[in-house]
Design a protein around this motif. Sequence first.
Motif, PDB file in Angstrom:
ATOM      1  N   ILE A 134      -5.714 -45.409  -5.054  1.00 26.23           N
ATOM      2  CA  ILE A 134      -6.376 -46.641  -5.479  1.00 26.23           C
ATOM      3  C   ILE A 134      -5.611 -47.192  -6.673  1.00 26.23           C
ATOM      4  CG2 ILE A 134      -8.523 -47.639  -6.323  1.00 26.23           C
ATOM      5  CD1 ILE A 134      -9.868 -45.112  -5.048  1.00 26.23           C
TER       6      ILE A 134
ATOM      7  N   LEU B 197      -4.796 -49.298  -9.910  1.00 31.88           N
ATOM      8  CA  LEU B 197      -5.525 -49.878 -11.034  1.00 31.88           C
ATOM      9  C   LEU B 197      -4.520 -50.443 -12.026  1.00 31.88           C
ATOM     10  CD1 LEU B 197      -8.016 -46.967 -11.755  1.00 31.88           C
ATOM     11  CD2 LEU B 197      -8.538 -49.084 -10.586  1.00 31.88           C
TER      12      LEU B 197
ATOM     13  N   ALA C 235     -15.270 -41.780 -12.355  1.00 32.85           N
ATOM     14  CA  ALA C 235     -14.633 -43.030 -11.913  1.00 32.85           C
ATOM     15  C   ALA C 235     -14.779 -43.219 -10.406  1.00 32.85           C
ATOM     16  CB  ALA C 235     -13.164 -43.037 -12.304  1.00 32.85           C
ATOM     17  N   PHE C 236     -14.681 -42.130  -9.635  1.00 36.17           N
ATOM     18  CA  PHE C 236     -14.823 -42.220  -8.184  1.00 36.17           C
ATOM     19  C   PHE C 236     -16.241 -42.624  -7.801  1.00 36.17           C
ATOM     20  CE2 PHE C 236     -11.390 -39.117  -8.790  1.00 36.17           C
ATOM     21  CZ  PHE C 236     -10.383 -39.775  -8.106  1.00 36.17           C
TER      22      PHE C 236
ATOM     23  N   MET D  44     -16.695 -46.304  -8.513  1.00 38.98           N
ATOM     24  CA  MET D  44     -15.957 -47.169  -7.590  1.00 38.98           C
ATOM     25  C   MET D  44     -16.561 -47.173  -6.191  1.00 38.98           C
ATOM     26  SD  MET D  44     -12.009 -46.705  -8.631  1.00 38.98           S
ATOM     27  CE  MET D  44     -11.507 -48.051  -7.606  1.00 38.98           C
ATOM     28  N   PHE D  45     -17.192 -46.067  -5.802  1.00 40.80           N
ATOM     29  CA  PHE D  45     -17.769 -45.940  -4.464  1.00 40.80           C
ATOM     30  C   PHE D  45     -19.219 -45.491  -4.556  1.00 40.80           C
ATOM     31  CE2 PHE D  45     -13.219 -45.200  -4.039  1.00 40.80           C
ATOM     32  CZ  PHE D  45     -12.896 -46.161  -3.100  1.00 40.80           C
TER      33      PHE D  45
END
Length: 153
Positions: A69, A71, A122-123, A126-127
């Motif tokens: 991903i 960034l 963070a994962f 994001m999801f």
Amino acid sequence: MSQLGDGFVFVIVVILLLWWLVHRFNRWLHAPPSLRLRRLAQDGPVDADESVVWLETCGYEVLSGKHRIPLAVAVDDGPMQATRLYFDYLVQKDDCYYLVKIDRARKPIEWTPSGLRDRLLAFTLMFPECEGIVIADPKGQTIHTVRFKVEDE
């Protein structure tokens, strides 16, 4: 007379453009949350290595693999600098989606709440459609599922 015709064509084009923008926004707004994950599931190819075979024997359906991903990060008014987040697989079990990180010896997981937060939050942000993050160790034959919950103080 030609200016009147030009103005009419311009107004029609602007109306069509606005209608198209509203239509696209509405489609995006009402799209189901798992649509993003379904697109992600079609992106990464799955190589049938030992991790995939082991996850499938544990009851997970491996949908895709090896995701990166991109960034961008800027500090103060500095230039944007590129970085990436990586996760190994996207899996599904019992109609729930999970991101998978393979536990590797060169970068071990710190199994404290703050260590898990720093490494995996963070994962989750994001999801949010995912049920959790699966930490898999095929060599040690262990699977752990990490979930985060925001608590009221």
